[in-house]
Scaffold this motif. Structure first.
Motif, PDB file in Angstrom:
ATOM      1  N   ALA A   1       3.320   7.560  -7.347  1.00 43.43           N
ATOM      2  CA  ALA A   1       3.077   8.717  -8.206  1.00 43.43           C
ATOM      3  C   ALA A   1       3.842   9.937  -7.716  1.00 43.43           C
ATOM      4  O   ALA A   1       4.291  10.771  -8.504  1.00 43.43           O
ATOM      5  CB  ALA A   1       1.586   9.015  -8.251  1.00 43.43           C
ATOM      6  N   MET A   2       3.996  10.037  -6.401  1.00 44.05           N
ATOM      7  CA  MET A   2       4.717  11.187  -5.839  1.00 44.05           C
ATOM      8  C   MET A   2       6.185  11.145  -6.228  1.00 44.05           C
ATOM      9  O   MET A   2       6.793  12.167  -6.523  1.00 44.05           O
ATOM     10  CB  MET A   2       4.577  11.185  -4.311  1.00 44.05           C
ATOM     11  CG  MET A   2       3.152  11.409  -3.851  1.00 44.05           C
ATOM     12  SD  MET A   2       2.921  10.925  -2.150  1.00 44.05           S
ATOM     13  CE  MET A   2       4.033  12.035  -1.363  1.00 44.05           C
TER      14      MET A   2
ATOM     15  N   GLU B   1       2.280   1.761  -3.417  1.00 41.00           N
ATOM     16  CA  GLU B   1       1.257   2.196  -4.362  1.00 41.00           C
ATOM     17  C   GLU B   1       0.922   3.672  -4.180  1.00 41.00           C
ATOM     18  O   GLU B   1       0.756   4.419  -5.137  1.00 41.00           O
ATOM     19  CB  GLU B   1      -0.003   1.369  -4.141  1.00 41.00           C
ATOM     20  CG  GLU B   1      -0.570   0.792  -5.403  1.00 41.00           C
ATOM     21  CD  GLU B   1      -1.747  -0.089  -5.064  1.00 41.00           C
ATOM     22  OE1 GLU B   1      -2.751   0.454  -4.577  1.00 41.00           O
ATOM     23  OE2 GLU B   1      -1.645  -1.310  -5.247  1.00 41.00           O
ATOM     24  N   MET B   2       0.831   4.075  -2.923  1.00 39.41           N
ATOM     25  CA  MET B   2       0.424   5.442  -2.650  1.00 39.41           C
ATOM     26  C   MET B   2       1.542   6.424  -2.995  1.00 39.41           C
ATOM     27  O   MET B   2       1.288   7.536  -3.436  1.00 39.41           O
ATOM     28  CB  MET B   2       0.033   5.580  -1.177  1.00 39.41           C
ATOM     29  CG  MET B   2      -0.943   6.704  -0.926  1.00 39.41           C
ATOM     30  SD  MET B   2      -1.385   6.802   0.795  1.00 39.41           S
ATOM     31  CE  MET B   2      -2.629   5.555   0.905  1.00 39.41           C
TER      32      MET B   2
ATOM     33  N   GLN C   1      -0.147   5.468   8.699  1.00 44.09           N
ATOM     34  CA  GLN C   1       0.106   6.909   8.718  1.00 44.09           C
ATOM     35  C   GLN C   1       1.569   7.177   9.045  1.00 44.09           C
ATOM     36  O   GLN C   1       2.226   7.993   8.401  1.00 44.09           O
ATOM     37  CB  GLN C   1      -0.795   7.555   9.770  1.00 44.09           C
ATOM     38  CG  GLN C   1      -0.767   9.053   9.760  1.00 44.09           C
ATOM     39  CD  GLN C   1      -1.719   9.618  10.798  1.00 44.09           C
ATOM     40  OE1 GLN C   1      -2.507   8.899  11.385  1.00 44.09           O
ATOM     41  NE2 GLN C   1      -1.622  10.917  11.013  1.00 44.09           N
TER      42      GLN C   1
ATOM     43  N   ASP D   1       0.831  -1.206   0.000  1.00 43.42           N
ATOM     44  CA  ASP D   1       0.000   0.000   0.000  1.00 43.42           C
ATOM     45  C   ASP D   1       0.864   1.254   0.000  1.00 43.42           C
ATOM     46  O   ASP D   1       0.577   2.226  -0.693  1.00 43.42           O
ATOM     47  CB  ASP D   1      -0.928   0.014   1.222  1.00 43.42           C
ATOM     48  CG  ASP D   1      -2.125  -0.897   1.013  1.00 43.42           C
ATOM     49  OD1 ASP D   1      -2.286  -1.386  -0.122  1.00 43.42           O
ATOM     50  OD2 ASP D   1      -2.884  -1.127   1.968  1.00 43.42           O
TER      51      ASP D   1
ATOM     52  N   GLU E   1       7.352   9.605  -8.819  1.00 43.16           N
ATOM     53  CA  GLU E   1       7.383   9.786 -10.264  1.00 43.16           C
ATOM     54  C   GLU E   1       7.433  11.266 -10.618  1.00 43.16           C
ATOM     55  O   GLU E   1       8.177  11.703 -11.497  1.00 43.16           O
ATOM     56  CB  GLU E   1       6.122   9.156 -10.850  1.00 43.16           C
ATOM     57  CG  GLU E   1       6.263   8.626 -12.253  1.00 43.16           C
ATOM     58  CD  GLU E   1       4.977   7.918 -12.635  1.00 43.16           C
ATOM     59  OE1 GLU E   1       4.196   8.506 -13.387  1.00 43.16           O
ATOM     60  OE2 GLU E   1       4.739   6.800 -12.132  1.00 43.16           O
ATOM     61  N   LEU E   2       6.656  12.037  -9.900  1.00 44.58           N
ATOM     62  CA  LEU E   2       6.572  13.472 -10.154  1.00 44.58           C
ATOM     63  C   LEU E   2       7.930  14.136  -9.962  1.00 44.58           C
ATOM     64  O   LEU E   2       8.269  15.096 -10.654  1.00 44.58           O
ATOM     65  CB  LEU E   2       5.554  14.099  -9.202  1.00 44.58           C
ATOM     66  CG  LEU E   2       5.164  15.537  -9.496  1.00 44.58           C
ATOM     67  CD1 LEU E   2       4.200  15.595 -10.669  1.00 44.58           C
ATOM     68  CD2 LEU E   2       4.537  16.162  -8.268  1.00 44.58           C
TER      69      LEU E   2
ATOM     70  N   ASP F   1       6.998   9.604   2.699  1.00 47.73           N
ATOM     71  CA  ASP F   1       6.707  10.946   2.218  1.00 47.73           C
ATOM     72  C   ASP F   1       7.913  11.865   2.458  1.00 47.73           C
ATOM     73  O   ASP F   1       8.326  12.608   1.572  1.00 47.73           O
ATOM     74  CB  ASP F   1       5.464  11.457   2.956  1.00 47.73           C
ATOM     75  CG  ASP F   1       4.944  12.745   2.351  1.00 47.73           C
ATOM     76  OD1 ASP F   1       4.995  12.875   1.117  1.00 47.73           O
ATOM     77  OD2 ASP F   1       4.494  13.616   3.118  1.00 47.73           O
TER      78      ASP F   1
ATOM     79  N   PHE G   1       3.818   5.935   6.172  1.00 49.10           N
ATOM     80  CA  PHE G   1       3.646   6.781   5.006  1.00 49.10           C
ATOM     81  C   PHE G   1       4.371   8.113   5.205  1.00 49.10           C
ATOM     82  O   PHE G   1       4.981   8.655   4.280  1.00 49.10           O
ATOM     83  CB  PHE G   1       2.162   7.022   4.722  1.00 49.10           C
ATOM     84  CG  PHE G   1       1.947   7.802   3.467  1.00 49.10           C
ATOM     85  CD1 PHE G   1       2.122   7.196   2.238  1.00 49.10           C
ATOM     86  CD2 PHE G   1       1.619   9.145   3.504  1.00 49.10           C
ATOM     87  CE1 PHE G   1       1.969   7.908   1.076  1.00 49.10           C
ATOM     88  CE2 PHE G   1       1.468   9.869   2.337  1.00 49.10           C
ATOM     89  CZ  PHE G   1       1.636   9.251   1.117  1.00 49.10           C
TER      90      PHE G   1
END
Lengths: 445, 225
Positions: free
Chosen positions: A323-324, A319-320, A351, A316, A326-327, A358, A354
């Motif tokens: 995209a971040m 997956e979450m 949380q 998870d 990738e940007l 993050d 993540f």
């Protein structure tokens, strides 16, 4: 002492120690009484046995005498019998021979005996004799012996027993009274100290003596509770201070923004309002994060525990975050080892993890590599960004610490404190290590 | 739709009533727990919006009492208690959704409409269409102005949620919940990143304006013309 009695209104005889004393005293008295009674019975039996043996010997002697002596010699023997050994009386054909001046009626045959009183001329006028009849060739002979010393002995014994029992009662009660007073003294002391705590003197502690008794154990336990309470109180105060401090800036921004709002041209109004709303949301987010941090740290938040697969969580996460990464043109990889199950709160744990991923993406810069590695009960989040200097590694877990002085990245400054608190609540360990280059966060459950 | 709002704060009442009235809903209010319970059990509503901290009777107790009468009306709990365990408590007590104060009306509206339409059995849609954007739900094929767009699963879910609520401002929290099965404020740009990817795909076809960012609120899918 007077103070103790009057301050709390508990008197020594109302205390539980006193109640125990009463019970104890009663028990001791009962035990001693039983023992004395047993001794009394023993004594009596012994005395009776001796008496019976003595009378039986006398009986045999006189029977023998009657067989061997003639009537006159027998009478002489009876007349000369030593009264210290036995008092003997024999009814001759015309008078009573022996130490007694009358022959009581209804005397049983030995070995049965009967008590009877006699009068003497001496100072102790009335005596009790015990005796019985012996049948001889010359008729019945009364053999008796004085037993009033025995009665005196028994009387003395009973008196001594009563005295002993009284002494026991008085002594145990007196000791118990002092004992409960001593206990109460410590309790009243505790009571007085807890009053001070109640009034807000949270640094008050109960005294612990060298004796290490149950009161000291209680006091130590109580002191530990007080330590925890005081810590929590400080934490709450700290949180409030932090909130006040960290919210000041965004709140003053808001105030300025609101003041300027009426003077804005109409076409800028929407934009200005949106900016203010964002600022306000940021305040709220900080506020919420502070509250949950405090609640999680102090263990007030109940965890919704369930078995969680670390594989699933890491997937998870990947997956979450994909995209971040990738940007920012970063390479995010996921490496799963043997799966492990931990019991925890799904949302909180996710949380926390993540937040770490993050951070790695946020701070490692464009084109960096971020790895999520899981092996058994260990999760490692590694990047090859600038990393964190060794001396700052401990600091980052503190509240409101942001190493980026420009505060370029928007955040509450609570992320890592929250992460640490959540991991700790799950009995996990988190450590920051150097990935050379970059940062490696290692979490062990 | 008929809605009951049980709330004691006048400002919130005004804000919510105005919002729902503008959307054409019929909304009644009760300002304390007793009144709320009385109305909820005596009248028929499509949705009850319930505050947690109420005078006289706590919101959760009202909820428990309402549920005890066998009433199955959807209940949305509105509360200043934001902690996860409070949320769990609310949902366990029989609430259908939970929102924390302060909130944006747009999010409340989306959540409320979702709950109100839940009971109605609509024929299962096989296709969503917003302007020239068409989504086939069975084949998961998305076309924009006739051109097919390839979407990743999360992008697909995001777009689906936006297409289900065209022209409505959807908060990041709502989108987050729609795509991931986690309830927490990610406080990060994860949603923005996915939206940005979606938007780039639309841009390639010349429709970069389709998803609009509403500052301080969220995103809105514009009804194409």
């Amino acid at each position: 002492m007077q103070a103790i009695v009057s301050v709390k209104g508990i008197r020594p005889y109302q205390s539980s120690a006193w109640r125990i004393t009463i019970i104890f005293s009663g028990l001791v008295t009962l035990i001693i009484g039983t023992l004395l009674f047993g001794m009394y019975r023993q004594l009596m039996n012994e005395q009776e046995l001796q008496l019976n043996q003595h009378l039986a010997a006398e009986k045999a002697r006189y029977q023998q005498m009657a067989l061997t002596l003639d009537r006159r010699s027998f009478a002489t023997q009876i007349r000369n019998a030593d009264p210290k050994v036995a008092l003997v009386a024999w009814r001759n054909s015309y008078d009573l021979v022996g130490a007694l001046s009358l022959m009581p009626d209804n005397m049983p045959l030995l070995p049965q005996t009967r008590d009877f009183p006699i009068l003497t001329g001496g100072p102790d006028k009335l005596h009790i004799l015990t005796g019985g009849l012996v049948m001889t060739r010359y008729g019945p002979v009364l053999i008796a012996t004085r037993t009033d010393q025995l009665a005196t002995l028994i009387e003395r014994f009973v008196n001594a027993a009563i005295t002993a029992m009284m002494l026991t009662i008085v002594l145990t009660l007196a000791l118990g009274y002092l004992f409960s007073k001593a206990i109460l003294r410590r309790l009243v002391q505790y009571n007085r100290l807890s009053r001070r705590i109640e009034k807000g003197e949270y640094s008050t502690r109960l005294p612990v003596s060298w004796r290490q008794d149950e009161f000291d154990m209680l006091a130590r336990k109580f002191n530990r509770v007080l330590d925890t309470l005081e810590d929590n109180l400080h934490a709450v105060r700290g949180a409030t201070d932090n909130i006040a401090h960290d919210l000041r800036t965004p709140l003053s921004h808001l105030r300025i923004g609101l003041e300027q709002l009426p003077s804005k041209p109409a076409h800028e109004l929407d934009e200005a309002c949106a900016i203010l709303t964002e600022e306000l949301d940021h305040c709220l987010a900080t506020f919420d994060a502070m509250l949950s941090l405090t609640r999680i740290e102090e263990g007030q938040q109940t965890l919704e525990l369930q078995p969680l697969s670390l594989h699933a969580i890491c997937q998870d996460l990947y997956e979450m975050a994909e995209a971040m990464a990738e940007l920012k043109e970063q390479q995010l990889t996921l490496q799963l080892g043997d799966d492990a199950t931990v019991t925890g709160d799904k949302y909180l744990l996710f949380q926390a993890l993540f937040n770490l991923v993050d951070n790695a993406i946020k701070y490692s810069g464009e084109g960096a590599q971020v790895h999520i590695v899981q092996q058994g009960k260990q999760i490692i989040i590694r990047d090859n960004g600038p990393g964190i200097a060794d001396e700052a590694k401990d600091k980052v877990f503190d509240r409101l610490v942001r190493l980026d002085p420009s505060r370029h990245h928007k955040g509450t400054g609570l992320g890592l404190s929250l992460v640490k608190a959540i991991i700790s609540r799950h009995n996990g360990r988190i450590s920051l290590q150097d990935a050379q280059p970059g940062l490696m966060v290692v979490i062990d459950f | 739709m008929k809605i009951l709002l049980v709330e004691d704060d006048a400002t919130t009442i005004e804000y919510v009533v105005k919002g729902f009235a503008e959307q054409g809903h019929n909304i009644e209010t009760a300002s304390d727990g007793h009144q709320g319970l009385l109305l909820a059990t005596s009248m028929q509503y499509d949705l009850i919006i319930l505050d947690r901290m109420l005078p006289q009777l706590d919101g959760l107790k009202v909820l428990a009492a309402v549920r005890a009468t066998g009433c199955q009306t959807p209940v949305l709990i509105l509360s200043a208690l934001s902690h996860v365990d409070e949320r769990v408590k609310g949902l366990r007590a029989g609430g259908d959704d939970y929102m924390t104060k302060p909130f944006a009306f747009s999010e409340l509206l989306v959540r409320a409409e979702k709950l109100m339409h839940r009971g109605q059995s609509q024929p299962a849609k096989t296709e969503l269409a917003v302007g020239n954007l068409v989504m086939e739900l069975l084949t998961r094929k998305v076309t924009l102005d006739g051109n097919e767009i390839l979407l990743q699963p999360k992008e697909f879910q995001l777009l689906k949620y936006l297409m289900e609520h065209p022209n409505q401002v959807i908060s990041r929290t709502l989108l987050f919940e729609a795509v991931w099965d986690y309830h927490f404020d990610p406080r990060t740009n994860v949603i923005d990143v996915h939206i940005a990817k979606l938007r780039r795909k639309f841009e390639e076809l010349g429709f970069g304006e389709l998803i609009e960012t509403v500052r301080g609120a969220g995103y809105r899918l514009r009804q194409g013309n």
